[in-house]
Design an enzyme around this catalytic site. Sequence first.
Site, PDB file in Angstrom:
ATOM      1  N   HIS A  22      47.217  58.858 -54.002  1.00 52.35           N
ATOM      2  CA  HIS A  22      47.987  57.467 -53.895  1.00 52.35           C
ATOM      3  C   HIS A  22      48.495  56.641 -54.718  1.00 52.35           C
ATOM      4  CE1 HIS A  22      47.798  53.826 -50.873  1.00 52.35           C
ATOM      5  NE2 HIS A  22      48.587  53.842 -51.841  1.00 52.35           N
ATOM      6  N   HIS A  24      52.340  55.058 -56.771  1.00 51.08           N
ATOM      7  CA  HIS A  24      53.604  54.540 -56.363  1.00 51.08           C
ATOM      8  C   HIS A  24      54.389  54.606 -57.730  1.00 51.08           C
ATOM      9  CE1 HIS A  24      52.470  52.426 -52.530  1.00 51.08           C
ATOM     10  NE2 HIS A  24      51.365  52.427 -53.249  1.00 51.08           N
ATOM     11  N   ARG A  26      57.517  54.614 -58.274  1.00 52.37           N
ATOM     12  CA  ARG A  26      58.782  53.550 -58.151  1.00 52.37           C
ATOM     13  C   ARG A  26      60.071  54.183 -58.477  1.00 52.37           C
ATOM     14  NH1 ARG A  26      55.737  49.985 -55.507  1.00 52.37           N
ATOM     15  NH2 ARG A  26      54.661  48.751 -56.896  1.00 52.37           N
ATOM     16  N   ASN A  56      57.372  54.183 -50.382  1.00 52.33           N
ATOM     17  CA  ASN A  56      58.325  52.791 -50.149  1.00 52.33           C
ATOM     18  C   ASN A  56      59.108  52.516 -51.425  1.00 52.33           C
ATOM     19  OD1 ASN A  56      55.888  52.622 -51.783  1.00 52.33           O
ATOM     20  ND2 ASN A  56      55.614  50.447 -51.278  1.00 52.33           N
ATOM     21  N   HIS A 147      48.852  52.768 -43.562  1.00 52.38           N
ATOM     22  CA  HIS A 147      48.557  51.705 -44.031  1.00 52.38           C
ATOM     23  C   HIS A 147      48.125  50.543 -43.013  1.00 52.38           C
ATOM     24  CE1 HIS A 147      49.198  48.018 -47.233  1.00 52.38           C
ATOM     25  NE2 HIS A 147      49.002  47.576 -46.046  1.00 52.38           N
ATOM     26  N   HIS A 201      43.227  52.925 -48.614  1.00 51.80           N
ATOM     27  CA  HIS A 201      42.901  51.740 -49.187  1.00 51.80           C
ATOM     28  C   HIS A 201      42.162  51.047 -48.033  1.00 51.80           C
ATOM     29  CE1 HIS A 201      46.530  50.578 -47.345  1.00 51.80           C
ATOM     30  NE2 HIS A 201      47.234  50.812 -48.786  1.00 51.80           N
ATOM     31  N   ASP A 274      45.861  53.873 -55.655  1.00 50.59           N
ATOM     32  CA  ASP A 274      46.946  53.222 -55.142  1.00 50.59           C
ATOM     33  C   ASP A 274      47.423  52.157 -56.319  1.00 50.59           C
ATOM     34  OD1 ASP A 274      48.634  51.400 -53.470  1.00 50.59           O
ATOM     35  OD2 ASP A 274      47.115  50.207 -52.645  1.00 50.59           O
ATOM     36  N   HIS A 278      53.689  46.479 -61.176  1.00 47.61           N
ATOM     37  CA  HIS A 278      54.810  45.586 -61.096  1.00 47.61           C
ATOM     38  C   HIS A 278      54.664  44.789 -62.366  1.00 47.61           C
ATOM     39  CE1 HIS A 278      55.523  45.680 -56.781  1.00 47.61           C
ATOM     40  NE2 HIS A 278      54.094  45.472 -56.396  1.00 47.61           N
TER      41      HIS A 278
HETATM   42  O1  DOR Z   1      49.495  45.986 -52.921  1.00 43.75           O
HETATM   43  C1  DOR Z   1      50.359  46.755 -52.425  1.00 43.75           C
HETATM   44  N1  DOR Z   1      51.279  47.223 -53.414  1.00 43.75           N
HETATM   45  N2  DOR Z   1      50.170  47.319 -51.321  1.00 43.75           N
HETATM   46  C2  DOR Z   1      50.968  48.236 -50.735  1.00 43.75           C
HETATM   47  O2  DOR Z   1      51.118  48.521 -49.542  1.00 43.75           O
HETATM   48  C3  DOR Z   1      52.164  48.415 -51.483  1.00 43.75           C
HETATM   49  C4  DOR Z   1      52.014  48.336 -52.943  1.00 43.75           C
HETATM   50  C5  DOR Z   1      53.317  48.292 -53.681  1.00 43.75           C
HETATM   51  O3  DOR Z   1      54.152  49.492 -53.514  1.00 43.75           O
HETATM   52  O4  DOR Z   1      53.720  47.709 -54.505  1.00 43.75           O
HETATM   53 ZN    ZN Z   2      50.031  51.773 -51.695  1.00 44.28          ZN
END
Ligand code: DOR
Ligand code: ZN
Length: 385
Positions: A22, A24, A26, A56, A147, A201, A274, A278
Site C-alpha cells: 500500500h 501512493h 503520486r 488515486n 478503503h 488500513h 500507506d 504531502h
Molecule cells: O490519509 C490518506 N491519504 N488516506 C487515503 O485514503 C489517501 C491517502 C492519500 O492519497 O493521500
Molecule cells: Zn492509502
Amino acid sequence: MKCVKTIDHQGLIELPALIDPHVHFRTPGECHKEDWKSGAFAAVSSGVTMVCDMPNNKPPCMTIDALIAKKKIIDSQLRSVGIPLRYGLYLGADKNHLDQIEKAKEIAIGVKVYLGSTTGSLLVESALDLDEVFRRAASVDMVVVVHAEDEEILKREKERYGPTTDPAAHSKIRSPEAAIVATREAIKLAAKYQTSLYIAHLSTKEELELVRQAKKDGLPVYAEVTPHHLFLTVDDYAEWKSLVQANPPLRSHEDQEALWAGIADGTVDTIGSDHAPHLLEEKRRPYPQSPSGIPGIETLLPLMLDAVNQKRLSLERLTELTHTNAEKIFSLPPNDDRVWVDMEMKKEVRASDLKTKCGWSPYAGRVLTGWPVYTIVNGEIFAIQ
Ligand code: DOR
Ligand code: ZN
C-alpha cells in the site's frame, strides 16, 4: 545508499525483503510529492523491494489505458535511477468504468474501491455499483481492496460537528462507526460472491472482530494495518497537529492495543505503510484544508524491528506480515530479494535522512533499535547505512 559488490554480514540477520502492499507514489499528476525515482530510493533504502501502488492519481487510474500509461512512466523513471524495484498496480473502481475490472485482471493486482471520499476523486457511493464491483471481481478471481469508511456517515458527522479548525476533530468526524459500517458491508459482499477482500488500513477494534469472525466463517477476508495506527494515537495531534491527519484517522489507545492483539493472534495479515506523502507546506494548511496522509515507507521496518526488540512480535511473524502473506493474497511471483538487518543498531529517525520528496516524518526524533543495512533486489546489492 550505494550499489556494492559484497555483503559484510557479520552480526546481521537475513530476512526476505519487504513487500509494501500500500503506497501512493503520486505518479502521474503529483510528482512534486513523490515519483518513482524518489519512491524507489525510499523503498530500497528501507528494505522494501516490491510496492503496490494506489490508483488515486491525478487523473485517477480507472481504465486499462491509464494503467498502461502509468506503467510506461514508472518503467522509465525506474530505469533512469537504475533501481529494479518490483511493483504492482491497483485499478481504481469507478461506476462509469465497471467493465474495466475483468479486463484489468492481467495488468492490475487488484481493484481498489473507495467507500468514502479521501485524497483524490475516486468513490463508489451506490450499493448497486458496489455490488457490481464485487461480482465482477469475483468472476475473474481478482482481489477487491477497500478503503472502508462509509460516505453517508462521514457526511452526516461532518454536518453534525460543524466548522472547525481543530485537526483532532478529524478522528471524531471520521468516526469508528463510519469504518465499522463500511467494513461490515464489504464483508457481506465478499460472502455473497466469495470475492477475496483485502481491508486496507483497518483501524478499529470492532473491525478486527468482524475480520476475526469472517476468517472463522472461512471467507477469503484479509486485514492490513498501517504503522501510523500501530505507533500513533489521537494523543499525537497535540504535538503533530494536521501533520498526522490521515484517512482513516488516528484512533484511541484501546483500538491500537486491539491491532497489536490482532498481530499476535494472526487476524492481521499484512502491514502496509500507506505511504501517502504531502509536502509540509500542504500539510500545514489550516484544518480542514490540510490534506490527509502520512509518509511511512522508510520508517516501517525500523519501527517494526524496534517492536521485535521490545518483544511485541517475533521476526517470523514480521516476515509473514511484511512478505509472505502479501505474496499469497495478491498471487505475486516469488522472489529471492533480501534485507540484512542489524538488530542492535540504535539510531534516531531524522527527517534529513529520508529519501521521500516530502522530507518529513511524524516519527522524527524517535530513537529506534533495529535497522536495515543491505537490501538485495533482483541480485543487486544496495548498502544503506
Ligand atoms: O490519509 C490518506 N491519504 N488516506 C487515503 O485514503 C489517501 C491517502 C492519500 O492519497 O493521500
Ligand atoms: Zn492509502
